[in-house]
Design an enzyme around this catalytic site. Structure first.
Site, mmCIF file in Angstrom:
data_model
loop_
_atom_site.group_PDB
_atom_site.id
_atom_site.type_symbol
_atom_site.label_atom_id
_atom_site.label_comp_id
_atom_site.label_asym_id
_atom_site.label_seq_id
_atom_site.Cartn_x
_atom_site.Cartn_y
_atom_site.Cartn_z
ATOM 1 N N HIS A 92 64.137 5.498 -4.275
ATOM 2 C CA HIS A 92 63.239 6.423 -3.575
ATOM 3 C C HIS A 92 63.565 7.860 -3.968
ATOM 4 C CE1 HIS A 92 61.275 7.523 0.603
ATOM 5 N NE2 HIS A 92 60.818 8.255 -0.395
ATOM 6 N N HIS B 14 61.613 11.572 -5.372
ATOM 7 C CA HIS B 14 60.366 12.317 -5.575
ATOM 8 C C HIS B 14 60.654 13.582 -6.377
ATOM 9 C CE1 HIS B 14 58.245 9.791 -2.757
ATOM 10 N NE2 HIS B 14 59.005 10.151 -1.743
ATOM 11 N N ARG C 121 55.943 14.197 -5.640
ATOM 12 C CA ARG C 121 56.328 14.635 -4.300
ATOM 13 C C ARG C 121 55.347 14.099 -3.259
ATOM 14 N NH1 ARG C 121 57.446 20.991 -2.757
ATOM 15 N NH2 ARG C 121 57.949 20.683 -0.547
ATOM 16 N N ALA C 122 55.865 13.389 -2.273
ATOM 17 C CA ALA C 122 55.001 12.684 -1.321
ATOM 18 C C ALA C 122 54.141 13.635 -0.496
ATOM 19 C CB ALA C 122 55.845 11.806 -0.411
ATOM 20 N N SER C 123 54.737 14.702 0.000
ATOM 21 C CA SER C 123 53.968 15.612 0.847
ATOM 22 C C SER C 123 52.894 16.354 0.063
ATOM 23 C CB SER C 123 54.899 16.625 1.526
ATOM 24 O OG SER C 123 55.549 17.437 0.565
ATOM 25 N N HIS D 113 54.075 4.736 1.526
ATOM 26 C CA HIS D 113 54.522 6.115 1.749
ATOM 27 C C HIS D 113 53.360 7.028 2.107
ATOM 28 C CE1 HIS D 113 57.037 9.588 1.728
ATOM 29 N NE2 HIS D 113 58.035 8.978 1.106
ATOM 30 N N HIS E 93 62.471 5.009 4.564
ATOM 31 C CA HIS E 93 63.067 5.674 5.725
ATOM 32 C C HIS E 93 63.682 4.655 6.684
ATOM 33 C CE1 HIS E 93 59.234 7.819 4.477
ATOM 34 N NE2 HIS E 93 60.214 8.521 3.921
ATOM 35 N N GLU F 59 66.228 9.561 -1.235
ATOM 36 C CA GLU F 59 65.160 10.568 -1.149
ATOM 37 C C GLU F 59 65.762 11.977 -1.170
ATOM 38 O OE1 GLU F 59 60.915 11.232 1.233
ATOM 39 O OE2 GLU F 59 62.569 10.221 2.257
ATOM 40 N N ARG G 56 67.652 18.162 3.880
ATOM 41 C CA ARG G 56 68.460 18.663 2.767
ATOM 42 C C ARG G 56 69.778 19.300 3.182
ATOM 43 N NH1 ARG G 56 63.963 21.370 -1.335
ATOM 44 N NH2 ARG G 56 62.339 19.803 -1.021
#
Length: 343
Positions: free
Chosen positions: A6, A8, A71-73, A178, A223, A284, A290
């Site tokens: 996972h 990104h 990038r997921a977002s 996702h 997650h 991730e 972070r």
């Protein structure tokens, strides 16, 4: 080998975000809509963005290979129409592919789909096939809610999604379920929307017989599975009331969970409740969380520390979580690694 399933591209050069902002502006004012050719990112810029970020942390933390997707977002499938989403997905997938060619020993691409709210998922198939055939993608990310927090799509068990599943089975691709950005103020993107959707996706599968139609279909719920491991008794009980088989037979041949759980008790719970064969290592990193945990002095997303510190797992269990399960769930990855090992 330690495989992070996972990852990104959260550190892509700033030019990508600038181009995207112009594309979004172009939805209202077509005169400012940028061309794909307007985005220029050199190999040196890609190297810098990876070497000083993901690759540096991989070396520091002791992981070897990352399955790498856009990038997921940033997917933001609720923005614009299918053409907007299709152009954006193609750009992002190409960048991840380029990273994989620059660092072939450390990154393997996973494809973002050009989903669009209210649009037939079959429109995603050309991009999916391109990413598999031309880029060597070993998996896809599937957003169960392209509306961005308003849940206007049918559940994952609905035949609405079957064109995607048919291609997944044909190419032996798993899908990480996702989500992307929430545009609903009730649901914080990473703190609520992601975890809600993880849990929702699991329940949609539980209440259906999806895997009777697609017995080899594989879903990776990230997650740590959202609320699923914590409420395993609830889900077992609901399956029983719905006259479904035991969860180990009903779902656990097809559904897997990652280790993006950012504290030791959470990882311990995951590995107590969920069978080892269903858990894949992931971090991730440089993602949603972070910072440094003041209780430990370590980064929250340094998930390898939690696996190493576990008093529940044996060395054989760790090997499954770190490598074995990923190679089994991602058959195209296993084939790629075997080809490299034979060289």
């Amino acid at each position: 080998m330690i495989i992070d399933c996972h990852g990104h591209y959260t550190t892509a050069p700033k030019a990508l975000e600038t181009w995207r902002n112009q594309q979004i502006a172009g939805i209202k004012d077509p005169s400012v809509m940028p061309k794909v050719a307007d985005l220029k990112i050199s190999d040196d810029e890609l190297r810098e963005s990876i070497e000083s970020n993901q690759l540096r942390l991989m070396k520091e933390r002791g992981s070897d290979l990352t399955l790498f997707s856009p990038r997921a977002s940033f997917m933001a499938h609720h923005i614009g129409d299918f053409n907007v989403s299709s152009t954006w997905a193609a750009i992002c997938n190409e960048l991840c592919y380029r990273v994989s060619t620059l660092f072939p020993d450390h990154f393997v691409p996973v494809a973002m789909l050009p989903q669009s709210s209210g649009v037939d998922p079959a429109t995603c198939i050309p991009e999916l096939e391109k990413c598999v055939k031309e880029y060597g993608a070993v998996g896809i990310n599937l957003n169960p809610d392209p509306s961005g927090g308003h849940w206007t799509s049918p559940p994952l068990s609905d035949k609405h999604w079957y064109p995607i599943y048919e291609k997944m089975v044909e190419y032996d691709l798993p899908a990480m379920i996702h989500e992307s950005t929430s545009c609903n103020a009730c649901f914080h993107t990473t703190g609520a929307h992601y975890l809600n959707a993880d849990t929702t996706a699991f329940m949609q599968c539980l209440t259906s017989d999806l895997f009777k139609d697609f017995p080899t279909l594989k879903f990776l719920i990230p997650h740590g599975g959202g609320a699923v491991p914590y409420h395993w008794g609830r889900f077992r009980g609901l399956a029983q009331e719905l006259k479904k088989p035991l969860l180990q037979d009903h779902l656990l041949n097809n559904i897997f969970f990652d280790t993006c759980v950012y504290h030791q008790p959470g990882i311990d719970l995951l590995n107590t409740v969920i069978p080892v064969k269903n858990v894949l290592f992931a971090s991730e990193m440089i993602g949603a969380v972070r910072g440094i945990d003041p209780e430990t002095g370590n980064y929250y997303d340094d998930t390898k520390r939690y696996i190493e510190a576990s008093k529940i797992l044996s060395d054989a269990d760790r090997q499954q979580i770190y490598e074995g399960n990923a190679r089994r769930v991602f058959p195209r990855l296993d084939a790629l690694l075997k080809a490299k090992e034979a060289q």
